[in-house]
Scaffold this motif. Structure first.
Motif, short mmCIF file in Angstrom:
data_model
loop_
_atom_site.label_atom_id
_atom_site.label_comp_id
_atom_site.label_asym_id
_atom_site.label_seq_id
_atom_site.Cartn_x
_atom_site.Cartn_y
_atom_site.Cartn_z
N TYR A 1 -10.10 -62.48 -3.67
CA TYR A 1 -10.37 -61.09 -3.29
C TYR A 1 -11.49 -60.50 -4.14
N PHE A 2 -11.30 -60.39 -5.44
CA PHE A 2 -12.30 -59.76 -6.30
C PHE A 2 -13.58 -60.59 -6.39
N GLY A 3 -13.49 -61.89 -6.16
CA GLY A 3 -14.69 -62.70 -6.25
C GLY A 3 -15.54 -62.71 -5.00
N ASN A 4 -15.06 -62.09 -3.91
CA ASN A 4 -15.78 -62.14 -2.63
C ASN A 4 -16.07 -60.77 -2.04
N LEU A 5 -16.01 -59.73 -2.85
CA LEU A 5 -16.25 -58.39 -2.34
C LEU A 5 -17.74 -58.10 -2.11
N GLY A 6 -18.60 -58.87 -2.71
CA GLY A 6 -20.03 -58.63 -2.55
C GLY A 6 -20.52 -57.43 -3.31
#
Length: 805
Positions: free
Chosen positions: A596-601
């Motif tokens: 989640y936090f690694g793919n928010l852009g």
């Protein structure tokens, strides 16, 4: 029965007209499922909505409005033998039948929804069945309706077998949970503010089910509420209507407000509200809701007071006429609601092809970069928690008004703390901490720690349970075993569940330990991705903090409270645990909820791992300060408790003239008097000029201890005398006197001095016994046991005659 049929007729006619008007019943040019599905699905949903409302209404009436027994009381033993009240039995029977309809209609909606989504007609072939199973197990809409079907089946089974009020309360809770899946699908799940739309729709469904189900129950029970004198059943129409009227007023506000919010989310352009069929149906539904609110106002202002005064026939006639009108209007309103669900809103209901990663993961676009001023300006209202805060504020104000009308006072300190707590709760759940908490771990940790550590302190100091117990009326013995809000609240406070969760050790372990279980498991990622998980996270941490703070500094009633030293020890332990947790996050190198936090852009702010480590520092810092404040509060309460105890003892002493202290002193006076009497009796046992028996005995023991001295009487008998350390009192005068006496007879001087020595030995022995020494008696007994006499025949035997005993 004609009343219910009239309401169903209004429902189906309005539904058909609305479907035709909005074009929702028209055939689709591509993948049309056929007329059976196009018309069958909305009608199945209408039946589903009415049946679930009937179940909820029947359970509400059984649990909190109707009497359970005829001539019942508060005694469980008596209630177990008392027959059920006909109104209670009928309400549950109707609810059970409605539950069966709810289950079957949910199955029908499930199958028809799949056919509508797949764009094919109903079929019994294997391919249709395999696709239906896939739809139920892998597609969100199918899984939601499968969950509704299972919940409906369980609720229906319980309605046929459960009769205890507590069991029915759990059944009601499960039925309300059955409304959640339907709120998660449809237009709300794909709105621009999908979480706001879902929450507002969920609140709307709860209000509608309560309101519509209650009106249906009134119509069903109309012939029973009047009672029967021959069967010993009083008329309960007025009290039933009064209790439901208060609940209906709350439901009306909830339905109207949530409907307006939901419509505002879906229709953002005012022109669409009046220029599109969807907006026009919303306007018609809103007007119908206002009409229903006006009828409820007439009930409360005129009908119920008239029933309470004289129970006139005209008032009863108006009552049931208004109920019939309500059924008709509610049927039409329900038809409009189903038609709205089948109509296309002006706003798009699908994701845009170029949706950002943040929108796909969280449902919202990235907020602007976090700056100090944006901790006050970025808001996104969570309507569930806004509703909770408003309900808490209004209920608290009403409670204060009732308490003051009765002549009692309520602390302004408690009231101020309660409203501060509600403001903090709204800020946490709808303000910048909630907005940025979806994209920054550090902001999420601020949100979490404030939710579990800051808001509960103010809410606990508000003492809401104490206010509720003072403001809510108690059900008397004449209510035949029914439970109101006050009775349910007391039952919960003293329940076994409450005893467990509010136990200081359990509350502290739950408060500290659940953090680790949550963040170091998949629950954290689920709470960030799923709306239901996110709301459950908020509920859990708020309740966990509230219960812990309540067990430390709360004034509301609890089954058990820890002593003050244990409270300080638990607070010290939780402070250390929070510090350990914060340091562990700060030093961690693995990203929590990395998918989640690694793919928010996110292009601004620190990196995901750097932000997580910053969140660990936040957890450490924010966790320590509130805990320290609570510890100070515990210390102050401890000091005040000691002061209260001192004042209580002083007041008691003033009332009884220091009775406790006087009794304490009298005890010692009696002990001293007893010792004096014992000494006096010892002194009085001796005759004038003659030692007492005990003195003679101890004198003989002292005399017989003279070592090696023997005398011979004329008969030839000898007596052996042994001395102990104190036998030096024999003088040469005694020996001389003994020589001048007649053979076998002591002289007068020897007798006189022997008596004097005996008295001296007796006084010394008495003094030793008074001070606790027993050595003299032991020596005397030992010495006496060793004395022997020789008879004229030359036989030696012990001298066992102890005159001094």
């Amino acid at each position: 029965m004609p009343w219910q049929l009239a309401g169903l007729a209004a429902l189906f006619l309005t539904l058909a007209a609305a479907l035709i008007y909005s074009g929702a019943s028209a055939a689709r040019q591509v993948s049309d499922p056929g007329e059976l599905v196009r018309w069958g699905l909305p009608f199945a949903k209408a039946i589903h909505n009415v049946s679930v409302a009937t179940v909820v209404g029947g359970l509400i009436f059984a649990v909190g409005i109707l009497p359970k027994n005829i001539g019942g009381s508060r005694s469980r033993e008596k209630d177990a033998d008392a027959p059920e009240h006909p109104a209670f039995a009928r309400a549950l029977a109707v609810a059970a039948a409605a539950g069966a309809v709810w289950t079957l209609s949910a199955v029908a909606v499930l199958v028809l929804t799949y056919a509508d989504v797949a764009g094919q007609g109903l079929s019994g072939d294997a391919e249709f069945t395999r696709s239906l199973v896939y739809f139920m197990t892998d597609i969100e809409t199918g899984k939601a309706w499968l969950a509704v079907t299972i919940i409906a089946a369980v609720v229906t089974t319980a309605l046929f077998g459960v009769r205890s009020l507590t069991g029915l309360a759990f059944t009601l809770l499960l039925a309300l949970i059955g409304l959640i899946p339907t709120a998660l699908i449809g237009h709300s799940s794909s709105s621009s503010d999908h979480e706001g739309a879902i929450n507002s729709l969920g609140l709307h469904l709860v209000g509608v089910s309560t309101w519509v189900g209650g009106i249906i129950m009134l119509a069903v029970l109309s012939g029973i509420l009047t009672g029967s004198r021959s069967k010993g059943m009083p008329d309960i129409t007025e009290q039933t209507l009064r209790r439901f009227s208060a609940l209906a007023g709350f439901a009306f506000v909830l339905v109207f407000a949530s409907g307006v919010i939901n419509a505002a989310i879906r229709v953002t352009n005012p022109a669409d509200l009046f220029g599109s069929p969807y907006g026009q149906l919303i306007v018609a539904k809103s007007l119908a809701t206002l009409v229903l609110g006006g009828i409820g106002f007439m009930h409360r202002q005129w009908v119920i007071p008239q029933l309470g005064k004289n129970g006139s026939l005209s008032a009863r006639r108006v009552l049931w006429q208004l109920v019939l009108v309500e059924l008709l209007v509610m049927g039409a309103t329900s038809g409009l609601a189903v038609a709205l669900g089948r109509s296309a809103p002006p706003q798009p209901t699908t994701y845009a092809p170029d949706a950002s990663p943040s929108f796909i993961l969280s449902g919202y676009e990235l907020p602007p970069e976090l700056t100090p001023e944006r901790w006050l300006t970025e808001w996104r209202f969570d309507w569930l928690w806004v509703g909770v805060a408003l309900f808490g504020a209004v209920s608290y104000i009403m409670g204060i008004i009732k308490v003051r009308k009765r002549g009692d006072k309520w602390s302004w300190f408690r009231a101020v703390n309660w409203f501060i707590g509600l403001v903090v709760l709204t800020y946490i759940t709808s303000g910048p901490p909630a907005v940025y908490g979806r994209v920054l771990f550090s902001a999420h940790m601020v949100d979490h720690m404030a939710l579990t550590m800051v808001a509960p302190i103010f809410l606990v100091l508000g003492a809401p349970v104490t206010l509720a117990l003072r403001a809510l009326p108690a059900r008397g013995e004449g209510t035949h075993g029914s439970r109101g809000l006050r009775e349910w609240l007391l039952l919960f406070v003293h329940s076994r569940f409450s005893q467990i969760v509010t136990h200081p050790l359990f509350a502290a372990a739950n408060f500290a330990g659940s953090i680790v279980l949550f963040y170091y498991s998949d629950l954290f990622g689920l709470a960030m991705r799923e709306h239901v998980g996110h709301e459950l996270m908020n509920v859990h941490f708020l309740l966990t903090g509230y219960i812990f703070v309540l067990s430390m500094i709360g004034s509301d009633p609890l089954p058990r409270r820890a002593p003050y030293p244990m409270r300080l020890l638990l607070l010290l332990a939780t402070m250390g645990f929070h510090a350990f947790f914060g340091v562990a996050i700060m030093g961690g190198t693995g990203l929590l909820a990395a998918d989640y936090f690694g793919n928010l852009g996110r292009a601004w702010g620190p990196s995901a791992i750097g932000d997580q480590q910053l969140g660990g520092a936040v957890a450490w810092g924010i966790g320590e300060v509130p805990t320290l404040l609570v510890a100070i509060g515990v210390a102050v309460m401890w000091s005040r408790s000691d002061e209260r105890e001192t004042r209580r003892v002083d007041r008691a002493a003033d009332r009884n003239n220091d009775a406790d202290l006087s009794a304490y002193n009298d005890m010692f006076a009696r002990l001293a008097d007893r010792d004096a009497k014992m000494a006096s009796r010892t002194a009085q046992t001796s005759k004038p000029g003659q030692p007492s028996r005990l003195a003679q005995h101890e004198g003989e023991a002292a005399e017989s201890s003279a070592a090696g001295r023997t005398t011979t009487d004329p008969a030839g008998r000898t007596t052996a005398e042994r001395t102990s350390g104190g036998a030096a009192g024999r003088t040469a005068a005694e020996s001389s006197t003994a020589q001048t006496s007649k053979p076998g007879q002591p002289s007068r001087l020897a007798q006189h001095e022997g008596e004097a020595a005996g008295r001296t030995a007796a006084e010394s022995s008495t003094a030793e016994r008074t001070s606790g020494g027993a050595a003299g008696r032991t020596t005397a007994e030992s010495s006496t046991a060793e004395r022997t006499t020789t008879d004229p025949a030359g036989q030696t035997e012990p001298n066992t005659k102890l005159e001094g005993r």
